[in-house]
Design an enzyme around this catalytic site. Structure first.
Site, PDB file in Angstrom:
ATOM      1  N   LYS A  53     123.563  18.054 -26.169  1.00  0.00           N
ATOM      2  CA  LYS A  53     122.419  18.017 -25.254  1.00  0.00           C
ATOM      3  C   LYS A  53     122.825  18.606 -23.912  1.00  0.00           C
ATOM      4  O   LYS A  53     122.086  19.379 -23.306  1.00  0.00           O
ATOM      5  CB  LYS A  53     121.903  16.580 -25.108  1.00  0.00           C
ATOM      6  CG  LYS A  53     121.118  16.138 -26.331  1.00  0.00           C
ATOM      7  CD  LYS A  53     120.814  14.651 -26.397  1.00  0.00           C
ATOM      8  CE  LYS A  53     120.118  14.359 -27.737  1.00  0.00           C
ATOM      9  NZ  LYS A  53     119.970  12.957 -28.054  1.00  0.00           N
ATOM     10  N   GLN A  97     120.628   7.465 -25.371  1.00  0.00           N
ATOM     11  CA  GLN A  97     121.021   7.796 -26.741  1.00  0.00           C
ATOM     12  C   GLN A  97     120.972   6.544 -27.620  1.00  0.00           C
ATOM     13  O   GLN A  97     121.495   5.488 -27.244  1.00  0.00           O
ATOM     14  CB  GLN A  97     122.438   8.413 -26.728  1.00  0.00           C
ATOM     15  CG  GLN A  97     122.902   8.949 -28.059  1.00  0.00           C
ATOM     16  CD  GLN A  97     122.085  10.141 -28.569  1.00  0.00           C
ATOM     17  OE1 GLN A  97     121.531  10.907 -27.796  1.00  0.00           O
ATOM     18  NE2 GLN A  97     121.991  10.277 -29.869  1.00  0.00           N
ATOM     19  N   ASP A 120     112.064  11.790 -24.583  1.00  0.00           N
ATOM     20  CA  ASP A 120     112.151  11.475 -26.009  1.00  0.00           C
ATOM     21  C   ASP A 120     110.772  11.133 -26.578  1.00  0.00           C
ATOM     22  O   ASP A 120     110.590  11.105 -27.794  1.00  0.00           O
ATOM     23  CB  ASP A 120     113.027  10.223 -26.207  1.00  0.00           C
ATOM     24  CG  ASP A 120     114.405  10.523 -26.746  1.00  0.00           C
ATOM     25  OD1 ASP A 120     114.559  11.513 -27.472  1.00  0.00           O
ATOM     26  OD2 ASP A 120     115.324   9.738 -26.439  1.00  0.00           O
TER      27      ASP A 120
HETATM   28  N1  GUN Z   1     119.594   9.095 -31.838  1.00  0.00           N
HETATM   29  C1  GUN Z   1     119.284   9.845 -32.927  1.00  0.00           C
HETATM   30  N2  GUN Z   1     118.224  10.637 -32.672  1.00  0.00           N
HETATM   31  C2  GUN Z   1     117.866  10.397 -31.402  1.00  0.00           C
HETATM   32  C3  GUN Z   1     116.839  10.922 -30.570  1.00  0.00           C
HETATM   33  O1  GUN Z   1     116.023  11.774 -30.953  1.00  0.00           O
HETATM   34  N3  GUN Z   1     116.794  10.422 -29.311  1.00  0.00           N
HETATM   35  C4  GUN Z   1     117.658   9.464 -28.866  1.00  0.00           C
HETATM   36  N4  GUN Z   1     117.523   9.014 -27.624  1.00  0.00           N
HETATM   37  N5  GUN Z   1     118.621   8.959 -29.612  1.00  0.00           N
HETATM   38  C5  GUN Z   1     118.715   9.431 -30.877  1.00  0.00           C
END
Ligand code: GUN
Length: 283
Positions: A53, A97, A120
């Site tokens: 990211k 996350q 998100d």
């Molecule tokens: N963990 C796995 N996929 C995601 C996601 O799309 N967003 C977040 N914040 N955590 C994740």
């Protein structure tokens, strides 16, 4: 022979476009889009995602910070960090996350991110907006799937769309996006009776169930478009999706590989959401 939907290539093209729009936005406003990613603990897979990211942000010209917090972080410490980021004008998007360590209240954490910085799209306000079809942020993985379909000129309208999996992150919003695109949508899950009978009806089959190689060729109609959201690690260490590629590919008209299909699109859509958040912050 199915057309292989190249998520890496499409992702690179979309990121190039985001990069261009970011440069224009910065030139016009002097504001650099900023993303904060909060990670609690040291889950190896989460660390890789967070690193990607950050690299994604750098690639399109965003400001980004990664807030690494120890596994024994308390709920109030995490809330305090979110409060700090909420008030930080350089940060337009906040992402925590997942999964969080068990002692933390995930729901409370996600609700503590202000909806306008919720890149998100997990906050109840954004979830509700998705249901209504009135949204600024789309959840990244389902949005990535829609982008792949759009790039490949795969029409959704009027098609039988079957989503396997009903998670809040993928299955449920995926069904909504396909419905908004005028698909006829069925959502399957662990209690679905005769799953194969339902999946065989699909013109577009989206699989997000988290079980390695679960969908086999006999469960797929000839000519179906098969989108594999799964990301599982086999005992030999290899990555594999939820679709048994070897038996499904010969039947499909188009298919996403794992890795290199849906995966690269998820971060790309996060970048899109962050640019949207930055634009909305100055209105
Ligand atoms: N963990 C796995 N996929 C995601 C996601 O799309 N967003 C977040 N914040 N955590 C994740």
């Amino acid at each position: 022979m199915a057309k292989i939907i190249d998520g890496k290539k499409i992702s690179a093209a979309v990121r190039e476009d985001i990069k261009g729009r970011t440069a224009e936005f910065i030139a016009e406003t002097g504001v650099t889009p900023g993303l904060a990613v909060v990670i609690v603990g040291d889950d190896p897979a989460s660390k890789v995602y967070v690193r990607n990211k950050k690299l994604g942000c750098e690639g399109v010209g965003f400001y980004s910070v990664v807030c690494e917090m120890p596994a024994d972080t308390t709920q109030s410490e995490l809330m305090a960090k979110l409060e700090e980021l909420k008030g930080d004008d350089k940060i337009h998007g906040i992402l925590v996350q997942l999964p969080l360590p068990k002692h933390l209240d995930e729901k409370a954490v996600l609700e503590a991110i202000p909806p306008e910085k919720d890149v998100d799209a997990f906050h109840v306000v954004n979830t509700g907006k998705i249901m209504l079809g009135d949204y600024s942020f789309l959840p990244c993985t389902p949005a990535g799937v829609m982008k792949l379909l759009e790039y490949e000129n795969i029409e959704v309208s009027g098609k039988e769309c079957v989503v396997v999996g009903r998670s809040n992150i993928v299955g449920k919003p995926m069904a909504m996006l396909l419905l908004h695109a005028n698909g006829t949508v069925t959502v399957c899950h662990s209690r679905t009776r005769d799953l194969a009978e339902v999946t065989r009806r699909a013109d577009i089959l989206v699989v997000a169930i988290g079980k390695a190689d679960f969908i086999t060729g006999d469960m797929v109609k000839d000519g179906a478009v098969v989108i594999d959201v799964g990301m599982n690690r086999r005992t030999d260490g290899k990555l594999t999706g939820d679709v048994d590629y070897v038996s499904v590919e010969p039947k499909a008209s188009a298919i996403t590989p794992v890795p290199g299909g849906v995966g690269p699109m998820t971060i790309t859509m996060l970048l899109e959401n962050t640019l949207t958040a930055a634009k909305q912050s100055i209105k």
